[in-house]
Design a protein around this motif. Structure first.
Motif, PDB file in Angstrom:
ATOM      1  N   ALA A 154       0.865  -1.400  -0.149  1.00  0.00           N
ATOM      2  CA  ALA A 154      -0.368   0.496   0.092  1.00  0.00           C
ATOM      3  C   ALA A 154       0.821   1.259  -0.093  1.00  0.00           C
ATOM      4  O   ALA A 154       0.463   2.311  -0.622  1.00  0.00           O
ATOM      5  N   ASN A 155       1.732   0.952   0.795  1.00  0.00           N
ATOM      6  CA  ASN A 155       2.552   2.722   0.804  1.00  0.00           C
ATOM      7  C   ASN A 155       3.293   2.802  -0.838  1.00  0.00           C
ATOM      8  O   ASN A 155       3.599   3.979  -0.950  1.00  0.00           O
ATOM      9  N   LYS A 156       4.012   1.691  -1.239  1.00  0.00           N
ATOM     10  CA  LYS A 156       4.233   1.504  -2.103  1.00  0.00           C
ATOM     11  C   LYS A 156       3.397   2.864  -3.678  1.00  0.00           C
ATOM     12  O   LYS A 156       3.787   3.661  -4.719  1.00  0.00           O
ATOM     13  N   ALA A 157       1.691   2.627  -3.659  1.00  0.00           N
ATOM     14  CA  ALA A 157       1.218   2.614  -4.042  1.00  0.00           C
ATOM     15  C   ALA A 157       0.913   4.537  -4.057  1.00  0.00           C
ATOM     16  O   ALA A 157       0.971   5.395  -4.886  1.00  0.00           O
ATOM     17  N   ALA A 158       1.086   4.918  -2.804  1.00  0.00           N
ATOM     18  CA  ALA A 158       0.796   5.842  -1.638  1.00  0.00           C
ATOM     19  C   ALA A 158       2.177   6.817  -2.130  1.00  0.00           C
ATOM     20  O   ALA A 158       2.122   8.089  -2.590  1.00  0.00           O
ATOM     21  N   TRP A 159       3.260   5.891  -2.324  1.00  0.00           N
ATOM     22  CA  TRP A 159       4.313   7.282  -2.219  1.00  0.00           C
ATOM     23  C   TRP A 159       4.360   7.649  -3.733  1.00  0.00           C
ATOM     24  O   TRP A 159       5.174   8.518  -3.927  1.00  0.00           O
ATOM     25  N   GLU A 160       4.168   6.687  -4.803  1.00  0.00           N
ATOM     26  CA  GLU A 160       4.223   7.189  -6.584  1.00  0.00           C
ATOM     27  C   GLU A 160       3.207   8.376  -6.116  1.00  0.00           C
ATOM     28  O   GLU A 160       4.108   9.788  -7.122  1.00  0.00           O
ATOM     29  N   VAL A 161       2.420   8.667  -5.477  1.00  0.00           N
ATOM     30  CA  VAL A 161       1.226   9.754  -5.625  1.00  0.00           C
ATOM     31  C   VAL A 161       2.225  11.326  -5.018  1.00  0.00           C
ATOM     32  O   VAL A 161       2.379  11.851  -5.276  1.00  0.00           O
TER      33      VAL A 161
END
Ligand code: SD4
Length: 330
Positions: free
Chosen positions: A49-56
């Motif tokens: 989940a952090n990976k997807a948030a980090w992209e933002v």
């Protein structure tokens, strides 16, 4: 599939943030921009989940978008218990709870929502498009449909079907510490995520299928602003996981933020609320799990749990860690 191996288990590092001197409130107003952005989320499922948030976040996006996009990963994962792949209630129906809160006290939630894949996005629509904070049950579903969400089939995932059939044999309500779902320690039915973007603004999200085999109509802490999630952009953000009833009774996430307002570090604030829950539950505390994660406005972070076994994922420009939280019981 989780990306656990890319993360370093770093239990000792969890205390680093709390070792920093407690900043005065005036200093906390100035976010340490070098440490930004930052995103924290609960359990091992937080890694993906952090990976997807980090992209933002790393492309300069808003914390609010990051915390929505991040937890959508867990909601969509059918082999994960957060969304429609989760365990059902006692009637065999999966009901989902979620909430979201931004940097200006705007917030929205849904509870006991059925057949919708992304409750967090419905919660965001509640926040942005209605005068209300919380919609439940069929009303929440009707609202979702009116906003263009589609109805998913009412069918249990294979794992949930097996777990339900097994549960039906005894029909006993007995959550297991850290293993609320599926009997796999890496599968959890809740993800809470809090983030601060490069502008120093905080937001948070929390989404869950709730405790497996709960009573029909039972709602936990996860969709309740102040319990499962709280954000005060001047102070910090907190989200909770574990036995929701025990988070609700102390307004857990809000209380952690208030403790940070009074000068405690994120870890110390989480610890204080865990100690309060333990003192309320007395001997019964030994058989429940509750954990909090928190970020303060100056970019410190921390967590604390009742029981060992709770991990949280942290991503900053310098770190990408899965951290084992400290706990009340050894
Ligand atoms: C609930 N707090 O529904 C959620 C459950 C949870 O890991 O966090 N499980 O009470």
């Amino acid at each position: 599939m989780l990306h656990r191996r890319k993360f370093i288990r770093a239990g000792a590092l969890s205390s680093l943030a709390s070792l920093l001197p407690v900043a005065s409130f005036a200093i906390k107003e100035k976010a340490a921009s070098s440490a930004l952005p930052i995103v924290l989320s609960t359990w091992d499922i937080g890694v993906a989940a952090n990976k997807a948030a980090w992209e933002v976040l790393q492309s300069g996006g808003k914390a609010l978008d990051a915390v929505e996009k991040g937890v959508m990963v867990s909601e969509a994962e059918i082999s994960c218990c957060v969304g429609l792949g989760g365990n059902p209630d006692r009637e065999g129906i999966v009901t989902l709870d979620a909430c979201i809160m931004d940097d200006a006290f705007n917030c929205g939630g849904v509870a006991a929502l059925e057949q919708i894949k992304h409750p967090i996005s419905v919660a965001r629509k509640v926040m942005e498009k209605t005068p209300h904070v919380l919609l439940v049950g069929t009303g929440a579903q009707q609202f979702a449909l009116s906003e263009g969400f589609t109805l998913e089939p009412q069918k249990l995932s294979d794992d949930a079907q097996k777990a339900y059939e097994k549960w039906l044999k005894k029909s006993q309500y007995q959550p297991k510490i850290n293993i609320e779902n599926k009997g796999n320690e890496f599968d959890h039915d809740t993800i809470g995520m809090i983030a601060m973007d490069k502008h120093g603004n905080l937001s948070g999200s929390c989404t869950t299928s709730g405790l497996g085999f709960k009573m029909r109509g039972r709602v936990g802490d996860s969709p309740i602003i102040g319990a499962g999630l709280y954000v005060d952009n001047e102070v910090g953000a907190c989200t909770a996981t574990g036995q929701g009833e025990d988070v609700i009774r102390v307004a857990g996430s809000s209380a952690v933020v208030e403790a940070m307002r009074n000068g405690l570090s994120p870890e110390a604030a989480c610890k204080k609320m865990i100690e309060r829950i333990v003192s309320i539950k007395k001997d019964k505390a030994k058989s429940i799990q509750v954990a909090f994660i928190a970020i303060s406005k100056d970019g410190q972070y921390g967590a604390y749990a009742i029981q060992p076994g709770f991990s949280f994922a942290v991503t900053t420009p310098q770190t990408n860690l899965l951290i084992k939280a400290k706990s009340y019981y050894p």
